[in-house]
Design a protein around this motif. Sequence first.
Motif, PDB file in Angstrom:
ATOM      1  N   GLU A  33      77.337   5.529 -78.835  1.00 25.57           N
ATOM      2  CA  GLU A  33      76.498   6.477 -78.106  1.00 25.57           C
ATOM      3  C   GLU A  33      75.138   5.862 -77.789  1.00 25.57           C
ATOM      4  O   GLU A  33      74.592   6.045 -76.705  1.00 25.57           O
ATOM      5  CB  GLU A  33      76.323   7.740 -78.944  1.00 25.57           C
ATOM      6  N   LYS A  34      74.616   5.105 -78.731  1.00 25.00           N
ATOM      7  CA  LYS A  34      73.310   4.475 -78.541  1.00 25.00           C
ATOM      8  C   LYS A  34      73.349   3.469 -77.393  1.00 25.00           C
ATOM      9  O   LYS A  34      72.417   3.368 -76.604  1.00 25.00           O
ATOM     10  CB  LYS A  34      72.862   3.802 -79.834  1.00 25.00           C
ATOM     11  N   GLU A  35      74.437   2.710 -77.296  1.00 22.17           N
ATOM     12  CA  GLU A  35      74.558   1.726 -76.219  1.00 22.17           C
ATOM     13  C   GLU A  35      74.663   2.400 -74.855  1.00 22.17           C
ATOM     14  O   GLU A  35      74.096   1.934 -73.875  1.00 22.17           O
ATOM     15  CB  GLU A  35      75.791   0.851 -76.440  1.00 22.17           C
ATOM     16  N   VAL A  36      75.377   3.501 -74.809  1.00 21.39           N
ATOM     17  CA  VAL A  36      75.613   4.173 -73.538  1.00 21.39           C
ATOM     18  C   VAL A  36      74.385   4.950 -73.072  1.00 21.39           C
ATOM     19  O   VAL A  36      74.025   4.919 -71.909  1.00 21.39           O
ATOM     20  CB  VAL A  36      76.830   5.121 -73.635  1.00 21.39           C
ATOM     21  N   PHE A  37      73.708   5.612 -74.007  1.00 19.65           N
ATOM     22  CA  PHE A  37      72.630   6.508 -73.619  1.00 19.65           C
ATOM     23  C   PHE A  37      71.241   6.015 -74.007  1.00 19.65           C
ATOM     24  O   PHE A  37      70.281   6.779 -73.958  1.00 19.65           O
ATOM     25  CB  PHE A  37      72.854   7.893 -74.230  1.00 19.65           C
TER      26      PHE A  37
ATOM     27  N   LYS B 262      67.643   4.670 -73.785  1.00 16.53           N
ATOM     28  CA  LYS B 262      66.653   4.691 -72.712  1.00 16.53           C
ATOM     29  C   LYS B 262      65.954   3.354 -72.682  1.00 16.53           C
ATOM     30  O   LYS B 262      65.411   2.911 -73.681  1.00 16.53           O
ATOM     31  CB  LYS B 262      65.634   5.796 -72.946  1.00 16.53           C
TER      32      LYS B 262
END
Length: 91
Positions: free
Chosen positions: A44-48, A50
């Motif tokens: 999730e961190k890689e995809v979202f 900022k």
Amino acid sequence: MATLAELKAQKDALEAQIAEAIKTERKDAIAQVRELIAAFELTEKEVFAKKRGAKSTVAAKYKNPQTGETWTGRGRTPKWLAGKNKEDFAI
């Protein structure tokens, strides 16, 4: 020329078609995204995450010999340096 009532009816029909297309294509898009996430084992961190502008670090120019505190010369003057000759504390 079409009447106002006919144009409103056409508009309502088009909005219904648009809503249905969004519903259908959204399902396909979600399925594609899930496949990509699974294939590349994305988090999730890689995809979202900022992305923000890279912050540059500025080297310290002044140092308090008693405490070891440093100041870059940017921003508010620290209390330990206020009213004193800055060059006496230059690194």
